[in-house]
Scaffold this active site. Structure first.
Site, mmCIF file in Angstrom:
data_model
loop_
_atom_site.group_PDB
_atom_site.id
_atom_site.type_symbol
_atom_site.label_atom_id
_atom_site.label_comp_id
_atom_site.label_asym_id
_atom_site.label_seq_id
_atom_site.Cartn_x
_atom_site.Cartn_y
_atom_site.Cartn_z
ATOM 1 C CG LEU A 86 -1.988 -1.126 1.260
ATOM 2 C CD1 LEU A 86 -2.804 -1.025 2.537
ATOM 3 C CD2 LEU A 86 -2.883 -1.125 0.036
ATOM 4 C CB CYS A 87 4.104 2.215 -0.090
ATOM 5 S SG CYS A 87 4.929 0.641 -0.369
#
Length: 294
Positions: A86-87
């Site tokens: 989730l980056c």
């Protein structure tokens, strides 16, 4: 047009996702500030060490085992990713660059044997599935990135280079610039080339040769080179951590903004569907009333 129940369900789902992404953004922002302070505090020290080493090693033939350039028989890639996702494109960019380096060596140095050390579960999982040359993984090192832990790994790599287990060691990671920008970097860790260290940016002083060294340059370099390499490796880990939190904070902000826009559209669709249902009911009532009058 979707019925009211489907739209209500979708609105509830997007609203829940928005709350999660917003909370994750705030958590990432707190971790980012801490990581940013750490890397900004580390850089002046690493820069000064690299500059001193560059000034001492001014091309007069003074060498240490870490300077030794050998024919490439064994190459080690140290790939730094993250333990969590989730980056955004943070991990995929590093993985692509690492694959590009592997392709480069297979094309231009076909006789060289490649090995990999990974820091971060994302890189460890990817290369474990797609390659068979991962010799070690140090995922836990990123959870508590202390100088002692990172320096121990750097010492191990330095010892392997001195023992001729590897002839070149490269680092692939994301360098932190700001919360929105990460610089994909590939650096040669060993053999040491002081002038090419990213930290040694200033030009050497014109009067470097006028200094008298006590003890000798050789003794100073024996002490300074390991310290500089440990500090450089620690800076790389801190850079990657700060870049990771910045990328995640930015990704969660974009996800929250997208959820906000989607909620606006869904609520508009819900109001349209609700108005259409009310209009149909009114038409049915009026039609029934007219029929009774007739």
């Amino acid at each position: 047009m979707a019925n009211l129940k489907e739209v209500r369900t979708r609105i509830a789902s997007v609203s829940s996702t928005q709350q999660i992404t917003s909370a994750m953004k705030m958590v990432s922002a707190a971790k980012f500030r801490k990581a940013q302070v750490a890397i900004i505090g580390m850089r002046p020290y690493a820069n000064q060490l690299a500059q001193i080493l560059s000034d001492i090693d001014n091309g007069d033939g003074v060498q240490t085992p870490y300077h030794q350039v050998r024919p490439l028989k064994n190459v080690l890639l140290v790939v730094v990713t993250s333990n969590k996702g989730l980056c955004g494109a943070f991990n995929s960019n590093v993985l692509k660059e690492a694959q590009a380096r592997i392709s480069h060596y297979r094309t231009h140095e076909p006789s060289a044997r490649l090995a990999m050390v990974t820091l971060g579960k994302r890189g460890s999982d990817f290369f474990a599935k797609n390659f068979d040359n991962v010799v070690a993984s140090y995922d836990d090192l990123l959870d508590h990135a202390t100088f002692e832990g990172v320096a121990a790994l750097a010492d191990k790599l330095m010892q392997q280079f001195c023992d001729k287990q590897y002839d070149r060691i490269e680092l692939v990671y994301n360098q932190f610039k700001n919360s929105l920008v990460q610089i994909l970097s590939t650096e040669q860790f060993l053999p040491l080339e002081a002038d090419k260290l990213p930290s040694a940016k200033r030009e050497k002083s014109a009067n470097v040769g006028d200094f008298i060294y006590e003890p000798s340059k050789e003794e100073i370099l024996r002490e300074m080179v390991p310290l500089t390499l440990r500090s450089h490796f620690y800076r790389v880990v801190l850079d990657s951590l700060a870049a990771e939190h910045g990328a995640r904070m930015n990704a969660m902000q974009k996800a929250t903004d997208n959820a906000t826009e989607l909620l606006k559209e869904l609520r508009l669709s819900y109001n349209k569907a609700r108005q259409a249902a009310i209009t149909n009911e009114i038409i049915e009532i009026v039609s029934g009333s007219e029929a009774l009058k007739g």
